[in-house]
Design a protein around this motif. Structure first.
Motif, PDB file in Angstrom:
ATOM      1  N   UNK A 194       0.819  -1.203   0.000  1.00  0.00           N
ATOM      2  CA  UNK A 194       0.000   0.000   0.000  1.00  0.00           C
ATOM      3  C   UNK A 194       0.857   1.258   0.000  1.00  0.00           C
ATOM      4  N   UNK A 195       1.961   1.249   0.754  1.00  0.00           N
ATOM      5  CA  UNK A 195       2.852   2.411   0.785  1.00  0.00           C
ATOM      6  C   UNK A 195       3.468   2.660  -0.587  1.00  0.00           C
ATOM      7  N   UNK A 215       0.079   6.930 -12.827  1.00  0.00           N
ATOM      8  CA  UNK A 215      -0.581   7.068 -11.531  1.00  0.00           C
ATOM      9  C   UNK A 215      -1.900   6.296 -11.472  1.00  0.00           C
ATOM     10  N   UNK A 216      -2.571   6.155 -12.623  1.00  0.00           N
ATOM     11  CA  UNK A 216      -3.859   5.465 -12.603  1.00  0.00           C
ATOM     12  C   UNK A 216      -3.701   3.957 -12.523  1.00  0.00           C
ATOM     13  N   UNK A 217      -2.591   3.457 -13.031  1.00  0.00           N
ATOM     14  CA  UNK A 217      -2.285   2.040 -12.806  1.00  0.00           C
ATOM     15  C   UNK A 217      -2.055   1.796 -11.325  1.00  0.00           C
ATOM     16  N   UNK A 218      -1.377   2.740 -10.665  1.00  0.00           N
ATOM     17  CA  UNK A 218      -1.157   2.621  -9.229  1.00  0.00           C
ATOM     18  C   UNK A 218      -2.474   2.673  -8.463  1.00  0.00           C
ATOM     19  N   UNK A 219      -3.381   3.544  -8.895  1.00  0.00           N
ATOM     20  CA  UNK A 219      -4.684   3.649  -8.226  1.00  0.00           C
ATOM     21  C   UNK A 219      -5.481   2.367  -8.385  1.00  0.00           C
ATOM     22  N   UNK A 220      -5.496   1.811  -9.604  1.00  0.00           N
ATOM     23  CA  UNK A 220      -6.231   0.571  -9.846  1.00  0.00           C
ATOM     24  C   UNK A 220      -5.647  -0.577  -9.034  1.00  0.00           C
ATOM     25  N   UNK A 221      -4.319  -0.629  -8.972  1.00  0.00           N
ATOM     26  CA  UNK A 221      -3.674  -1.699  -8.219  1.00  0.00           C
ATOM     27  C   UNK A 221      -3.911  -1.522  -6.718  1.00  0.00           C
ATOM     28  N   UNK A 226      -6.617  -3.487  -1.800  1.00  0.00           N
ATOM     29  CA  UNK A 226      -7.645  -3.336  -0.769  1.00  0.00           C
ATOM     30  C   UNK A 226      -8.662  -4.468  -0.875  1.00  0.00           C
ATOM     31  N   UNK A 227      -9.016  -4.832  -2.097  1.00  0.00           N
ATOM     32  CA  UNK A 227     -10.000  -5.886  -2.322  1.00  0.00           C
ATOM     33  C   UNK A 227      -9.508  -7.212  -1.754  1.00  0.00           C
ATOM     34  N   UNK A 228      -8.245  -7.539  -1.972  1.00  0.00           N
ATOM     35  CA  UNK A 228      -7.689  -8.788  -1.483  1.00  0.00           C
ATOM     36  C   UNK A 228      -7.650  -8.830   0.042  1.00  0.00           C
ATOM     37  N   UNK A 229      -7.599  -7.680   0.671  1.00  0.00           N
ATOM     38  CA  UNK A 229      -7.580  -7.635   2.138  1.00  0.00           C
ATOM     39  C   UNK A 229      -8.978  -7.550   2.737  1.00  0.00           C
ATOM     40  N   UNK A 230      -9.992  -7.528   1.899  1.00  0.00           N
ATOM     41  CA  UNK A 230     -11.354  -7.406   2.404  1.00  0.00           C
ATOM     42  C   UNK A 230     -11.735  -5.995   2.798  1.00  0.00           C
TER      43      UNK A 230
END
Length: 363
Positions: A194-195, A215-221, A226-230
């Motif tokens: 995340x950092x 930057x938008x690839x970073x936002x999507x990733x 976040x999704x993988x962490x619930x």
């Protein structure tokens, strides 16, 4: 005779002096390694950029094995059930226990995945450490951009390791290399991931060279992490931002293509659906510069004209075909009943468009 003896004695003295002189210094042992670059070359703007390109190349694998491939056709699709190993039963048999979830820590294939991703992390760390050690090599804007790219790539490598292994060693560019071996594999990389994605989002431009992360690839990733962490509410925030404002690295507004097949058309690279991709080439005389990890995934025994001269791996499964079964009202069978005997497809029939021709395939 006396003169000859004196000359001999003098010669012995000179030789002894030379031997003693050499033995008192070990400078002759310090030979620079051949075929490598030192800090003087790498601590420049061009050197740092070259280190970054080397980090990008690790996306495609660096040790020449198929488990380094970014598409994970074994640990993704085969383990996920939508494909089978294919080919002959004994061909590449080490995939069999992986498909059955029976693999063990001695698996050479998974070790290849492990070391390939950590090679990518090491390369990203080298970029960041070199920038820090040479503060005058780059202007501030370039230092922020290159650092953002390196951290985006490092976040990707850590994400891949986290997804596959769960507990992994985590370290950054500030840790001395001799201490890396002391880091236990008892933690997770989510905080680091995340950092890295946050830094990339804050420091990367929206539009850059095609093939580079933006930057938008970073936002999507970040949303995916976040999704993988619930963390679903946080993921939605990131995804909404990407959908509303995101563009590709070459400035195209993210959008679904009208023709689904065009996603895979080589003439349509870097299209509007390309959030982050791995650049490759297949016209350089070597498959190692292309998608070499896919060289087995072609029709069985295609002969000398086939890309891999064989092999029939990665065959679609009945489970994949059955998942397209629907209820009478057309809605999908989300309860998994598409695999029930009453609903399953006995002969799945796929239409594949190859070079403009409709080719039908039974599985």
């Amino acid at each position: 005779m006396m003169t000859i003896k004196k000359i001999k004695h003098f010669g012995v003295f000179v030789m002894c002096a030379l031997v003693l002189g050499v033995s008192c210094s070990d400078e002759f042992l310090e030979v620079p390694p051949a075929g490598s670059l030192g800090d003087a070359q790498l601590g420049t703007a061009d050197g740092i950029e070259a280190l970054l390109i080397g980090t990008y190349s690790a996306l495609n694998g660096v040790f020449g094995n198929r488990f380094e491939g970014p598409n994970h056709w074994v640990t993704g699709s085969i383990m996920g059930g939508e494909a089978n190993k294919g080919t002959d039963a004994g061909d590449y048999s080490t995939i069999n226990p992986i498909q059955r979830y029976e693999t063990d820590p001695t698996s050479g294939d998974l070790n290849n995945l492990w070391r390939g991703r950590y090679e990518g992390i090491a390369r990203a760390n080298r970029v960041l450490a070199t920038i820090t050690a040479n503060p005058d090599a780059l202007i501030a804007a370039d230092a922020a951009r290159i650092s953002g790219e390196a951290r985006m790539l490092r976040g990707h490598f850590y994400f891949d390791l986290q997804k596959h292994f769960g507990s992994i060693p985590v370290f950054d560019e500030t840790l001395p290399s001799e201490e890396v071996i002391l880091i236990p594999n008892s933690g997770t990389a989510w905080a680091q991931i995340e950092a890295d994605f946050q830094y990339a989002y804050d420091n990367l431009p929206a539009v850059t060279d095609a093939g580079r992360v933006n930057k938008w690839a970073a936002a999507a990733y970040m949303g995916k992490a976040k999704l993988f962490q619930g963390k679903f509410s946080e993921a939605i925030t990131w995804f909404d931002d990407v959908i509303a404002n995101g563009v590709t690295s070459n400035g195209l507004k993210y959008a679904l293509l009208d023709d689904y097949a065009q996603i895979y058309n080589a003439e349509n690279d870097n299209h509007a659906e390309a959030v982050m991709d791995v650049e490759s080439a297949n016209n350089t005389g070597s498959v190692n510069n292309a998608n070499a990890f896919d060289d087995l995934n072609y029709p069985y025994n295609t002969g000398p004209d086939g890309p891999g001269n064989c092999c029939g791996f990665f065959q679609p499964s009945f489970s994949l075909a059955n998942s397209f079964r629907t209820q009478a009202n057309g809605l999908p069978l989300l309860d998994g009943s598409y695999n029930d005997p009453a609903n399953e497809v006995q002969n799945a029939f796929f239409h594949v468009i190859v070079n403009g021709n409709d080719e039908s395939t039974f599985v």
